[in-house]
Scaffold this active site. Structure first.
Site, PDB file in Angstrom:
ATOM      1  N   ARG A   1      32.458  45.475  40.137  1.00 38.09           N
ATOM      2  CA  ARG A   1      32.154  44.715  38.927  1.00 38.09           C
ATOM      3  C   ARG A   1      31.133  45.456  38.086  1.00 38.09           C
ATOM      4  NH1 ARG A   1      33.491  39.234  39.886  1.00 38.09           N
ATOM      5  NH2 ARG A   1      32.322  38.468  38.122  1.00 38.09           N
TER       6      ARG A   1
ATOM      7  N   GLU B   1      40.573  33.098  34.013  1.00 40.05           N
ATOM      8  CA  GLU B   1      40.692  31.661  34.194  1.00 40.05           C
ATOM      9  C   GLU B   1      40.099  31.028  32.940  1.00 40.05           C
ATOM     10  OE1 GLU B   1      38.918  30.389  37.878  1.00 40.05           O
ATOM     11  OE2 GLU B   1      39.295  28.310  37.326  1.00 40.05           O
TER      12      GLU B   1
ATOM     13  N   LYS C   1      29.730  33.041  34.785  1.00 34.47           N
ATOM     14  CA  LYS C   1      30.134  31.966  33.867  1.00 34.47           C
ATOM     15  C   LYS C   1      29.332  30.702  34.127  1.00 34.47           C
ATOM     16  CE  LYS C   1      34.907  33.058  33.622  1.00 34.47           C
ATOM     17  NZ  LYS C   1      36.193  32.641  34.152  1.00 34.47           N
TER      18      LYS C   1
HETATM   19  P1  ATP Z   1      32.757  34.533  36.981  1.00 31.36           P
HETATM   20  O1  ATP Z   1      32.366  35.355  38.157  1.00 31.36           O
HETATM   21  O2  ATP Z   1      31.781  34.576  35.872  1.00 31.36           O
HETATM   22  O3  ATP Z   1      33.233  33.158  37.331  1.00 31.36           O
HETATM   23  P2  ATP Z   1      35.414  35.417  37.113  1.00 31.36           P
HETATM   24  O4  ATP Z   1      35.548  36.766  37.645  1.00 31.36           O
HETATM   25  O5  ATP Z   1      35.711  34.342  38.074  1.00 31.36           O
HETATM   26  O6  ATP Z   1      34.023  35.276  36.402  1.00 31.36           O
HETATM   27  P3  ATP Z   1      37.881  35.315  35.714  1.00 31.36           P
HETATM   28  O7  ATP Z   1      38.252  34.548  34.536  1.00 31.36           O
HETATM   29  O8  ATP Z   1      38.549  34.993  36.994  1.00 31.36           O
HETATM   30  O9  ATP Z   1      36.314  35.166  35.853  1.00 31.36           O
HETATM   31  O10 ATP Z   1      37.957  36.871  35.430  1.00 31.36           O
HETATM   32  C1  ATP Z   1      39.064  37.512  34.862  1.00 31.36           C
HETATM   33  C2  ATP Z   1      39.042  38.948  35.268  1.00 31.36           C
HETATM   34  O11 ATP Z   1      37.827  39.575  34.864  1.00 31.36           O
HETATM   35  C3  ATP Z   1      39.123  39.082  36.781  1.00 31.36           C
HETATM   36  O12 ATP Z   1      40.106  40.058  37.068  1.00 31.36           O
HETATM   37  C4  ATP Z   1      37.750  39.537  37.176  1.00 31.36           C
HETATM   38  O13 ATP Z   1      37.792  40.372  38.299  1.00 31.36           O
HETATM   39  C5  ATP Z   1      37.271  40.301  35.933  1.00 31.36           C
HETATM   40  N1  ATP Z   1      35.818  40.310  35.848  1.00 31.36           N
HETATM   41  C6  ATP Z   1      34.994  39.252  35.772  1.00 31.36           C
HETATM   42  N2  ATP Z   1      33.720  39.646  35.753  1.00 31.36           N
HETATM   43  C7  ATP Z   1      33.717  41.008  35.815  1.00 31.36           C
HETATM   44  C8  ATP Z   1      32.704  42.026  35.832  1.00 31.36           C
HETATM   45  N3  ATP Z   1      31.405  41.717  35.794  1.00 31.36           N
HETATM   46  N4  ATP Z   1      33.082  43.314  35.882  1.00 31.36           N
HETATM   47  C9  ATP Z   1      34.385  43.642  35.903  1.00 31.36           C
HETATM   48  N5  ATP Z   1      35.382  42.743  35.896  1.00 31.36           N
HETATM   49  C10 ATP Z   1      35.070  41.444  35.856  1.00 31.36           C
HETATM   50 MG    MG Z   2      37.649  34.387  39.021  1.00 29.57          MG
END
Ligand code: ATP
Ligand code: MG
Length: 517
Positions: free
Chosen positions: A259, A33, A269
């Site tokens: 994760r 995102e 984030k």
């Molecule tokens: P945040 O939790 O910081 O808001 P998010 O997961 O919502 O991050 P996205 O932009 O939706 O952020 O993430 C893009 C991809 O990265 C998604 O498929 C998410 O599952 C993966 N991702 C985010 N954080 C991790 C992590 N700590 N380990 C593995 N994959 C991750």
């Molecule tokens: Mg997300």
């Protein structure tokens, strides 16, 4: 330095799907995102998705999941593309956007209304929460659930025309308000948002929810394996419901993994944004942040980050990787890949009393790898060494310069310290020493070899520089658990040293181009 891909449940599953011809070629995607900079956790997801595509000869898409216009921006879109490329990956085809599928998603929403599987609901957010029930109590049907197809179609079309205020109504799927899985209790498909979007401008006053958009986007793109993190496991039945009830062109298979969590590191984030907004750090690319942009500025090689992501493994159980593993991967990579240069942080002047002429030295750029070549440094009678590398007296464990003792200057001669000057406070201000060899790299003829080697710069040629020394941003292993995140910040995470002197050849060095050899 590369790590062999180790077997893990994702690789095993994909291998099986290819062998059984359930899929003919692997297609994955990384779906960020664009509401922040990518961080170490994303690097894990990137290395999993692009890495699998690479390993199995498939493709990986980069798709912006841009269904939340208020929090998103072009700045984040640009930085994400730069970071993915810098990590060493290239997506297949053009960058994709969820927003490019808004028309298709709208049509599918209408399709569900026609099938009596979706309805426009006028409950307020608060009422809807009340009707939803809890984990232990079933929800109740909305009074709008049995609205006619025509009425829902008309209202939804008018939502799309921008006729209603935000929050006035939503489009919901008609699934099961009694489902144990709360995600199936008539989830919201569309919300009214009078927000301008970075890709579609003011065309859409309604936006699909992440849940309604995500699986369908994967279906449109022919994603064979939708790899995501464990928090989406409970959403899978909903995604499957959509795929089953919509005329989608393709059925993706969702597989979840745990994760990546890393000690001493924040990968939320929201919290990273807080650190940036409250100016605890200098920006999203502050070298103390675990953002990809920050790690890059800190000098971490992309290969070391990929190495770490592989080494921590991929599993379905939550765990925390030790940040020391990342730091050690970085050291190993830099040790092999970085040309060496000299710098003194706190200069102490050394006068060589018996050096007749300036010597031109040929100094190796790497201690072990001759392919790095060498550079010329001139060594005159006036040098700087680090204050910490000199003592008037010391026991034998101190292998640097001591009055009456010898040390080797890296790439140069062996010297012996005779005396020193001090200021009124008793601080040493200058050391007077003699060269006891005349050929660079040679041992003294009397056989009294020095134990240590120290670095130095020429007092005539060295250039003043400001050095920023970064340490871990947090002093506690699990900063995410802290009540007061700001109180856990390490006050010594950045030390600025403005007394440093560097080799002249470092003046135009950049992280991208390195140093000119
Ligand atoms: P945040 O939790 O910081 O808001 P998010 O997961 O919502 O991050 P996205 O932009 O939706 O952020 O993430 C893009 C991809 O990265 C998604 O498929 C998410 O599952 C993966 N991702 C985010 N954080 C991790 C992590 N700590 N380990 C593995 N994959 C991750
Ligand atoms: Mg997300």
């Amino acid at each position: 330095m590369s790590v062999e891909p180790r077997s893990n449940f994702l690789r095993t599953q994909i291998q099986a799907d290819l062998e059984s011809a359930r899929v003919s070629a692997l297609v994955t995607r990384f779906p960020p995102e664009p509401n922040g900079y990518l961080h170490l956790g994303h690097a894990k997801s990137i290395s999993v998705n692009f890495g699998l595509a690479e390993q199995f000869g498939g493709h990986c898409h980069l798709r912006f999941d841009d269904t939340n216009p208020e929090k998103e921006s072009q700045e984040f879109i640009d930085s994400i593309q730069e970071d993915v490329r810098w990590l060493g990956y290239q997506w297949q085809g053009e960058v994709r956007y969820a927003s490019a599928y808004f028309n298709q998603l709208y049509e599918w929403a209408m399709y569900l209304i026609d099938q009596r599987l979706a309805y426009v609901c006028d409950l307020s957010a608060e009422e809807a929460r009340d009707y939803r029930g809890t984990l232990t109590e079933p929800g109740r049907n909305s009074p709008f659930r049995e609205r006619s197809v025509d009425e829902s179609r008309d209202l939804f079309a008018r939502m799309r025309q921008g006729e209603f205020a935000e929050g006035a109504r939503v489009l919901r799927a008609k699934i099961d308000m009694g489902a144990a899985n709360m995600n199936l209790r008539d989830p919201i498909l569309y919300r009214i948002r009078h927000a301008s979007h970075h890709q579609t401008g003011t065309e859409w006053p309604i936006y699909p929810t992440y849940d309604f958009a995500h699986g369908q986007e994967d279906a449109i793109e022919g994603i064979t394996h939708s790899i995501c993190t464990l928090e989406f496991e409970d959403h899978r039945p909903l995604y499957e419901w959509f795929v089953e009830h919509l005329p989608v062109p393709h059925t993706p298979r969702q597989i979840e993994f745990a994760r990546l969590n890393t000690s001493y590191t924040i990968t939320s984030k929201r919290k990273l944004k807080q650190l940036v907004d409250e100016e605890v750090v200098i920006g999203w690319d502050d070298p103390r942040l675990p953002t990809i942009a920050g790690l890059r500025r800190r000098g971490y090689p992309a290969a070391a980050i990929r190495h770490f992501c592989e080494e921590v493994g991929t599993s379905r159980s939550d765990s925390t990787a030790d940040v020391a593993m990342l730091e050690s991967a970085v050291r190993d990579h830099l040790n092999q890949s970085a040309p060496r240069r000299m710098c003194v942080m706190k200069p102490l002047r050394v006068t060589l009393t018996n050096l007749p002429d300036t010597l031109l030295l040929d100094v190796r750029n790497h201690p072990a790898d001759l392919d790095f070549g060498s550079r010329q440094l001139s060594m005159g009678a006036e040098l700087f060494i680090d204050q910490d590398d000199f003592r008037e007296e010391a026991n034998k464990h101190f292998k640097r310069l001591v009055l009456g003792k010898r040390v080797r200057l890296r790439g140069g001669l062996v010297i012996e310290a005779d005396r020193c000057d001090k200021d009124a406070e008793g601080e040493v201000t200058q050391v007077f020493a003699r060269c006891v060899t005349s050929v660079p790299g040679a041992d003294p003829e009397d056989g009294l070899k020095p134990k240590g080697v120290i670095h130095w710069v020429s007092a005539d040629e060295a250039v003043p520089a400001t050095i920023r020394r970064y340490d871990r941003l947090f002093g506690v292993p699990e900063p995410a658990r802290e009540q007061d995140l700001m109180a856990a910040v390490n006050p010594h995470s950045l030390i600025v040293i403005d007394t440093a002197m560097i080799e002249p050849g470092l003046v135009n060095a950049t992280p991208e181009a390195g140093v000119s050899v």
